[in-house]
Design an enzyme around this catalytic site. Structure first.
Site, short mmCIF file in Angstrom:
data_model
loop_
_atom_site.label_atom_id
_atom_site.label_comp_id
_atom_site.label_asym_id
_atom_site.label_seq_id
_atom_site.Cartn_x
_atom_site.Cartn_y
_atom_site.Cartn_z
N ASN A 181 173.08 64.20 69.17
CA ASN A 181 172.30 63.78 70.33
C ASN A 181 171.71 64.96 71.11
OD1 ASN A 181 174.32 60.82 71.13
ND2 ASN A 181 172.50 61.02 69.86
N ASP A 190 175.02 51.41 70.71
CA ASP A 190 173.66 51.72 70.28
C ASP A 190 172.64 50.74 70.90
OD1 ASP A 190 171.71 53.07 68.95
OD2 ASP A 190 172.18 52.29 66.97
C1 FPP Z 1 172.61 55.24 71.72
O1 FPP Z 1 171.53 54.37 72.04
C2 FPP Z 1 173.33 55.56 72.95
C3 FPP Z 1 173.55 56.82 73.41
C4 FPP Z 1 173.09 58.03 72.71
C5 FPP Z 1 174.23 57.06 74.69
C6 FPP Z 1 175.30 56.08 75.05
C7 FPP Z 1 175.70 56.30 76.46
C8 FPP Z 1 176.01 55.34 77.33
C9 FPP Z 1 176.11 53.89 77.04
C10 FPP Z 1 176.35 55.76 78.73
C11 FPP Z 1 177.81 56.00 78.85
C12 FPP Z 1 178.12 56.56 80.16
C13 FPP Z 1 179.26 57.22 80.44
C14 FPP Z 1 179.44 57.75 81.79
C15 FPP Z 1 180.31 57.47 79.43
P1 FPP Z 1 170.04 54.87 71.81
O2 FPP Z 1 169.55 55.42 73.08
O3 FPP Z 1 170.01 55.77 70.62
O4 FPP Z 1 169.29 53.55 71.51
P2 FPP Z 1 168.00 53.40 70.58
O5 FPP Z 1 168.51 53.53 69.16
O6 FPP Z 1 167.54 52.05 70.91
O7 FPP Z 1 167.03 54.47 70.93
#
Ligand code: FPP
Length: 234
Positions: A62, A14
């Protein structure tokens, strides 16, 4: 007394969006930075002797994000699983996926299929990518598979216990020993609900793109000093 190395580590990655916004970057740049970080930190985790690593890459919820963000992530999965096939083979890591197929595109499903096949004989560790994943859906899908087996006279219901039930989950992986969530949120968010029943939980303020080797060492140290009483309500 130390608890040694956890066999199965699960990470809720996250904070990519916040990491990017704080630096005046686009949220999608945060996901790219998270992907780069994941490759490095995952190798380190497996080098420590962890055998199974599960990561929450995309939840069923998501899909409600902006079209730009969803399509960015889907394209990233396609590019990454194509270009990283040799990375996983070279490092002897078997790749598996947990989650529902629908509504993932054929393009995404095909690259997932390809990398699973190319790495199926790898032995050093197992990398479980949770994509279009929800923990409650996983249990519902498991119950449906079990019901199907029952209908076809393939199982003896008396033999189904909590251990046996793992075989009906998306992948037959051992229970999670250590569950990590980055970025300061203190929630489970529907992640691996069945498998984390006795997991130690570790929450850190660090956003995922900064979750490096040192940050994992802190989580490991915390795990190793816990008083683990599995099966107890203490
Ligand atoms: C949550 O952080 C993260 C995600 C929804 C996506 C996670 C994906 C990756 C780390 C990339 C992985 C890549 C591969 C190829 C498997 P957020 O964006 O919700 O963070 P925020 O809460 O700060 O908005």
């Amino acid at each position: 007394m130390s608890n040694g190395i956890p066999k199965h580590v699960a990470i809720i990655m996250d904070g990519n969006g916040r990491w990017a916004t704080r630096q005046g970057k686009k949220r999608t740049e945060g996901h790219y930075a998270g992907y780069k970080r994941l490759k490095k930190t995952a190798l380190y985790i497996l080098s420590k002797g962890v055998k199974y690593l599960s990561v929450f890459a995309f939840s069923t919820e998501n899909f409600k994000r902006s079209e730009e963000e969803v399509s960015y992530l889907m394209n990233l999965f396609v590019k990454a699983f194509k270009s990283d096939k040799n990375f996983f083979v070279k490092n002897d890591i078997k790749v598996v996926f947990s989650g529902r197929d629908k509504p993932l595109s054929d393009e995404v499903l095909n690259v997932m299929d390809e990398i699973e096949k190319s790495t199926e004989n790898c032995k050093k560790g197992v990398f479980n990518f949770c994509i279009n994943y929800g923990g409650q859906s996983e249990m519902v899908d498991a119950a449906k598979k079990l019901a199907e087996d029952y209908k076809n006279n393939n199982i003896d219901l008396d033999k189904i216990d909590t251990e046996e039930f793992y075989k009906y989950l998306y992948n037959d992986l051992p229970p999670v020993d250590l569950m990590i969530r980055t970025s300061g949120e203190i929630r489970i968010s529907n992640f691996m609900l069945y498998s984390i029943a006795y997991a130690e939980l570790y929450f850190t303020e660090t956003c995922f793109p900064d979750f490096d080797e040192k940050e994992f060492d802190k989580a490991l140290e915390s795990y190793q000093h816990r008083n683990i009483t599995k099966g107890s309500i203490k």
